[in-house]
Write an enzyme that holds these catalytic residues in place. Sequence first.
Site, mmCIF file in Angstrom:
data_model
loop_
_atom_site.group_PDB
_atom_site.id
_atom_site.type_symbol
_atom_site.label_atom_id
_atom_site.label_comp_id
_atom_site.label_asym_id
_atom_site.label_seq_id
_atom_site.Cartn_x
_atom_site.Cartn_y
_atom_site.Cartn_z
ATOM 1 N N SER A 10 0.844 -1.199 0.000
ATOM 2 C CA SER A 10 0.000 0.000 0.000
ATOM 3 C C SER A 10 0.877 1.246 0.000
ATOM 4 O O SER A 10 1.593 1.526 0.969
ATOM 5 C CB SER A 10 -0.893 -0.001 1.248
ATOM 6 O OG SER A 10 -1.507 1.263 1.383
ATOM 7 N N HIS A 34 -1.663 -1.593 -4.038
ATOM 8 C CA HIS A 34 -2.842 -1.089 -3.330
ATOM 9 C C HIS A 34 -2.746 0.437 -3.234
ATOM 10 O O HIS A 34 -1.777 0.979 -2.694
ATOM 11 C CB HIS A 34 -2.862 -1.723 -1.932
ATOM 12 C CG HIS A 34 -4.081 -1.440 -1.136
ATOM 13 N ND1 HIS A 34 -5.219 -2.226 -1.187
ATOM 14 C CD2 HIS A 34 -4.361 -0.459 -0.251
ATOM 15 C CE1 HIS A 34 -6.136 -1.747 -0.360
ATOM 16 N NE2 HIS A 34 -5.633 -0.668 0.223
ATOM 17 N N ASP A 36 -4.706 3.727 -1.868
ATOM 18 C CA ASP A 36 -5.769 4.207 -0.980
ATOM 19 C C ASP A 36 -6.219 5.594 -1.393
ATOM 20 O O ASP A 36 -5.410 6.529 -1.423
ATOM 21 C CB ASP A 36 -5.231 4.284 0.461
ATOM 22 C CG ASP A 36 -5.057 2.914 1.081
ATOM 23 O OD1 ASP A 36 -5.998 2.111 1.002
ATOM 24 O OD2 ASP A 36 -3.970 2.654 1.628
ATOM 25 N N MET A 38 -8.603 8.683 -0.364
ATOM 26 C CA MET A 38 -9.321 9.219 0.801
ATOM 27 C C MET A 38 -9.803 10.629 0.499
ATOM 28 O O MET A 38 -9.041 11.434 -0.058
ATOM 29 C CB MET A 38 -8.381 9.278 1.999
ATOM 30 C CG MET A 38 -7.763 7.937 2.325
ATOM 31 S SD MET A 38 -6.730 8.080 3.781
ATOM 32 C CE MET A 38 -6.238 6.380 3.978
ATOM 33 N N HIS A 68 -8.528 1.357 -3.595
ATOM 34 C CA HIS A 68 -9.390 1.221 -2.414
ATOM 35 C C HIS A 68 -10.005 2.584 -2.141
ATOM 36 O O HIS A 68 -9.321 3.489 -1.654
ATOM 37 C CB HIS A 68 -8.529 0.722 -1.237
ATOM 38 C CG HIS A 68 -9.266 0.620 0.058
ATOM 39 N ND1 HIS A 68 -8.624 0.445 1.261
ATOM 40 C CD2 HIS A 68 -10.600 0.655 0.345
ATOM 41 C CE1 HIS A 68 -9.514 0.381 2.239
ATOM 42 N NE2 HIS A 68 -10.723 0.513 1.712
ATOM 43 N N MET A 70 -11.918 5.051 -0.204
ATOM 44 C CA MET A 70 -12.471 5.398 1.101
ATOM 45 C C MET A 70 -13.091 6.778 0.958
ATOM 46 O O MET A 70 -12.539 7.791 1.421
ATOM 47 C CB MET A 70 -11.362 5.378 2.163
ATOM 48 C CG MET A 70 -10.977 3.962 2.548
ATOM 49 S SD MET A 70 -9.376 3.890 3.336
ATOM 50 C CE MET A 70 -8.339 3.901 1.896
ATOM 51 N N MET A 139 -11.404 -4.682 6.503
ATOM 52 C CA MET A 139 -10.497 -3.754 7.189
ATOM 53 C C MET A 139 -10.144 -4.330 8.554
ATOM 54 O O MET A 139 -11.025 -4.755 9.310
ATOM 55 C CB MET A 139 -11.170 -2.390 7.418
ATOM 56 C CG MET A 139 -11.375 -1.508 6.211
ATOM 57 S SD MET A 139 -9.914 -1.053 5.261
ATOM 58 C CE MET A 139 -8.737 -0.496 6.474
ATOM 59 N N PHE A 145 -5.606 5.775 8.016
ATOM 60 C CA PHE A 145 -4.176 6.005 8.235
ATOM 61 C C PHE A 145 -3.391 4.701 8.137
ATOM 62 O O PHE A 145 -3.904 3.635 8.469
ATOM 63 C CB PHE A 145 -3.936 6.610 9.632
ATOM 64 C CG PHE A 145 -4.716 7.868 9.853
ATOM 65 C CD1 PHE A 145 -4.218 9.093 9.415
ATOM 66 C CD2 PHE A 145 -5.971 7.821 10.431
ATOM 67 C CE1 PHE A 145 -4.969 10.256 9.572
ATOM 68 C CE2 PHE A 145 -6.732 8.977 10.598
ATOM 69 C CZ PHE A 145 -6.226 10.203 10.171
ATOM 70 N N ASP A 177 -6.783 -5.739 5.213
ATOM 71 C CA ASP A 177 -6.101 -4.453 5.065
ATOM 72 C C ASP A 177 -6.010 -3.729 6.406
ATOM 73 O O ASP A 177 -7.042 -3.391 6.994
ATOM 74 C CB ASP A 177 -6.890 -3.603 4.046
ATOM 75 C CG ASP A 177 -6.226 -2.276 3.738
ATOM 76 O OD1 ASP A 177 -5.071 -2.063 4.135
ATOM 77 O OD2 ASP A 177 -6.889 -1.443 3.083
HETATM 78 C C1 DX5 Z 1 -5.932 2.336 5.877
HETATM 79 C C2 DX5 Z 1 -5.633 1.899 4.470
HETATM 80 C C3 DX5 Z 1 -4.596 0.860 4.395
HETATM 81 C C4 DX5 Z 1 -3.242 1.299 4.877
HETATM 82 C C5 DX5 Z 1 -2.537 0.098 5.417
HETATM 83 O O1 DX5 Z 1 -7.026 3.155 5.879
HETATM 84 O O2 DX5 Z 1 -6.800 1.383 3.826
HETATM 85 O O3 DX5 Z 1 -4.481 0.316 3.082
HETATM 86 O O4 DX5 Z 1 -2.470 1.875 3.864
HETATM 87 O O5 DX5 Z 1 -1.378 0.525 6.050
HETATM 88 P P1 DX5 Z 1 -0.720 -0.337 7.210
HETATM 89 O O6 DX5 Z 1 -0.394 -1.672 6.607
HETATM 90 O O7 DX5 Z 1 0.467 0.471 7.599
HETATM 91 O O8 DX5 Z 1 -1.749 -0.456 8.308
HETATM 92 ZN ZN ZN Z 2 -6.465 0.281 1.907
#
Ligand code: DX5
Ligand code: ZN
Length: 218
Positions: A10, A34, A36, A38, A68, A70, A139, A145, A177
Amino acid sequence: MEKRVKVAPSILAANLLNLGETLSKIEKEADLLHIDIMDGHFVPNLSFGPKLVSDIKRSFPELLLEVHLMVEDPSFWVERFIEHGADILIFHWEAERHPLRLIRSIKEKSKKGGLAFNPATMWESATLILPEVDYVLMMSVDPGFSGQSFIPWVVSKVESIRKFRDERGLCFEIVVDGGITPFNAPLLREAGATVLVGGASVFYESDPVLAIKALRGE
Ligand code: DX5
Ligand code: ZN
């Protein structure tokens, strides 16, 4: 024999100033990348927009990009990320009023579609549409984060969805994740996860290739 677990690094945890160099190192080892997204509303953080996805796709066409989302109103964003090169679009069950319509519209565009569930959400409420999804993302931290601590009771959610999937003869990937490390990865592999996302456990390490192998148990 059990299939080897896939690892999806990620990039939220990567140093963005060196992203190209870092991706060149892990390109051959990562099964998926991956990304993310946001929006500052669904989660209390901001991350990347579609341009980063198209820049990565242009430089690393072989990498499968797992986006992903969010975000609130994922149906608005899905189209844009598809136009910019996303291969897999995973949106949150909690954010979408018409999840079946959205899964179908992703698949009509010949992309893979997935549902994500926050730790406190019961995946069982989505049972009726799981036969149509390609990915289920559990999740294991509250989203927003990188670097948060893994929530151990998510392991039983992974076991139960794996059992449901196998009993129904379905074949969606089971992604976990958040907070995954070489210490909890064996539990998740055992529970039936098929894809492990790694942020801090991959990009905070001095050798991200070895870190990916460590999540696979190699
Ligand atoms: C969190 C994200 C994750 C994050 C995982 O909201 O969806 O994908 O990047 O990071 P780690 O593995 O550091 O928890
Ligand atoms: Zn993610």
